[in-house]
Design a protein around this motif. Structure first.
Motif, PDB file in Angstrom:
ATOM      1  N   ALA A   1       5.560   4.944  11.175  1.00 33.33           N
ATOM      2  CA  ALA A   1       5.662   3.561  11.769  1.00 33.33           C
ATOM      3  C   ALA A   1       6.233   2.489  10.741  1.00 33.33           C
ATOM      4  O   ALA A   1       6.547   2.896   9.414  1.00 33.33           O
ATOM      5  CB  ALA A   1       4.408   2.898  11.844  1.00 33.33           C
ATOM      6  N   ASP A   2       7.430   1.783  10.948  1.00 36.39           N
ATOM      7  CA  ASP A   2       8.257   1.142  10.023  1.00 36.39           C
ATOM      8  C   ASP A   2       7.390   0.157   9.913  1.00 36.39           C
ATOM      9  O   ASP A   2       7.285  -0.819  10.878  1.00 36.39           O
ATOM     10  CB  ASP A   2       9.914   1.128  10.937  1.00 36.39           C
ATOM     11  N   VAL A   3       7.798  -0.265   8.736  1.00 31.52           N
ATOM     12  CA  VAL A   3       6.840  -1.767   8.683  1.00 31.52           C
ATOM     13  C   VAL A   3       8.093  -2.884   8.845  1.00 31.52           C
ATOM     14  O   VAL A   3       8.824  -2.719   8.485  1.00 31.52           O
ATOM     15  CB  VAL A   3       6.344  -1.969   7.363  1.00 31.52           C
ATOM     16  N   GLU A  21       0.857   4.171  -2.811  1.00 31.66           N
ATOM     17  CA  GLU A  21       0.740   5.561  -1.878  1.00 31.66           C
ATOM     18  C   GLU A  21       1.597   5.447  -1.408  1.00 31.66           C
ATOM     19  O   GLU A  21       1.261   5.799  -0.250  1.00 31.66           O
ATOM     20  CB  GLU A  21      -0.738   5.599  -1.962  1.00 31.66           C
ATOM     21  N   PRO A  22       3.207   6.890  -1.284  1.00 29.40           N
ATOM     22  CA  PRO A  22       3.574   7.130   0.177  1.00 29.40           C
ATOM     23  C   PRO A  22       3.186   8.182   0.652  1.00 29.40           C
ATOM     24  O   PRO A  22       3.980   8.231   1.349  1.00 29.40           O
ATOM     25  CB  PRO A  22       5.054   7.112  -0.947  1.00 29.40           C
ATOM     26  N   ARG A  23       2.288   8.726   0.284  1.00 26.54           N
ATOM     27  CA  ARG A  23       1.330  10.001   1.358  1.00 26.54           C
ATOM     28  C   ARG A  23       0.698   8.945   2.488  1.00 26.54           C
ATOM     29  O   ARG A  23      -0.255   8.657   2.334  1.00 26.54           O
ATOM     30  CB  ARG A  23       0.687  10.903   0.879  1.00 26.54           C
ATOM     31  N   ARG A  24       1.478   8.811   3.952  1.00 31.89           N
ATOM     32  CA  ARG A  24       0.802   7.637   4.508  1.00 31.89           C
ATOM     33  C   ARG A  24      -0.957   9.211   4.614  1.00 31.89           C
ATOM     34  O   ARG A  24      -1.553   8.114   5.078  1.00 31.89           O
ATOM     35  CB  ARG A  24       1.432   7.572   5.738  1.00 31.89           C
ATOM     36  N   HIS A  25      -1.029   9.983   5.091  1.00 33.02           N
ATOM     37  CA  HIS A  25      -2.279  11.222   5.784  1.00 33.02           C
ATOM     38  C   HIS A  25      -2.865  10.148   4.697  1.00 33.02           C
ATOM     39  O   HIS A  25      -4.153  10.076   5.142  1.00 33.02           O
ATOM     40  CB  HIS A  25      -1.722  12.189   5.564  1.00 33.02           C
ATOM     41  N   ILE A  26      -3.176   9.699   3.577  1.00 36.05           N
ATOM     42  CA  ILE A  26      -3.512   9.426   2.246  1.00 36.05           C
ATOM     43  C   ILE A  26      -4.288   7.921   2.195  1.00 36.05           C
ATOM     44  O   ILE A  26      -5.663   8.118   2.625  1.00 36.05           O
ATOM     45  CB  ILE A  26      -3.793   9.571   0.696  1.00 36.05           C
ATOM     46  N   THR A  56       0.895  -1.263   0.008  1.00 29.24           N
ATOM     47  CA  THR A  56       0.177  -0.089   0.117  1.00 29.24           C
ATOM     48  C   THR A  56       0.304   1.486   0.204  1.00 29.24           C
ATOM     49  O   THR A  56       0.233   2.665  -1.052  1.00 29.24           O
ATOM     50  CB  THR A  56      -0.998  -0.185   1.400  1.00 29.24           C
ATOM     51  N   PHE A  57       1.929   1.604   0.733  1.00 26.30           N
ATOM     52  CA  PHE A  57       2.971   2.355   1.179  1.00 26.30           C
ATOM     53  C   PHE A  57       3.972   2.611  -0.165  1.00 26.30           C
ATOM     54  O   PHE A  57       3.994   3.604  -0.647  1.00 26.30           O
ATOM     55  CB  PHE A  57       3.531   2.331   2.635  1.00 26.30           C
TER      56      PHE A  57
END
Length: 178
Positions: free
Chosen positions: A175-177, A29-34, A25-26
């Motif tokens: 957070a680090d995955v 879409e790297p913008r985590r707030h989205i 997912t990240f």
């Protein structure tokens, strides 16, 4: 609904953290707030659809049983009961979202949600002089239905909704995955 909706919200928000699908997912879409807000909107839409489906199902079932038995359907609801149910479901949905975002673990969030609803809230009712009502999550839905007060609802909302939701949003961003 007040038990199932928080669990569904927890599963929607935290399930991908358990299986490391959140890396995909990240990546997409790297913008985590989205991603966080998309999960929140998904929780809102799915839980709302579930509540509507349950309401329609109950009406159809009641009418079907009344027709099968040859008796009439008697609706015995008032606005405060409906407001308490909708308020409790909404608070449960938001608390499930908040607990899942704060913990990022499905099992921990579900256990906390169930303990909070079935043990902690009733135990807080036993605190003398009504001081426990300031910390009960149910104070919010009681206020919505008209049987509670505003100030305990605000303090409970800050404690059980705003703090975990804010913590979860910050954790989601950093957070680090693993």
């Amino acid at each position: 609904m007040t038990v199932f909706v928080p669990i569904l919200a927890i599963l929607i928000v935290a399930a991908d953290w358990q299986s490391r699908d959140v890396m995909t997912t990240f990546t997409l879409e790297p913008r985590r707030h989205i991603v966080f807000f998309a999960k929140a909107v998904t929780v809102l839409i799915v839980c709302l659809a579930l509540v509507i489906f349950a309401a329609v199902f109950v009406v159809v079932l009641a009418v079907s049983l009344a027709l099968a038995t040859g008796s009439g359907v008697g609706w015995n609801t008032d606005t405060s009961t409906v407001a308490l149910l909708l308020g409790g479901t909404t608070v449960g949905m938001i608390s499930g979202l908040a607990y899942a975002a704060a913990t990022q673990r499905v099992v921990i969030a579900i256990v906390f949600s169930l303990i909070q609803g079935f043990a902690l809230d009733p135990l807080l009712m036993l605190v003398p002089h009504g001081a426990g009502s300031w910390f009960r999550l149910a104070a919010i839905s009681e206020f919505v239905s008209g049987s509670g007060q505003l100030t305990p609802a605000i303090s409970a909302g800050v404690l059980w909704l705003v703090v975990p939701l804010t913590t979860g949003f910050v954790r989601h961003q950093r957070a680090d995955v693993q």
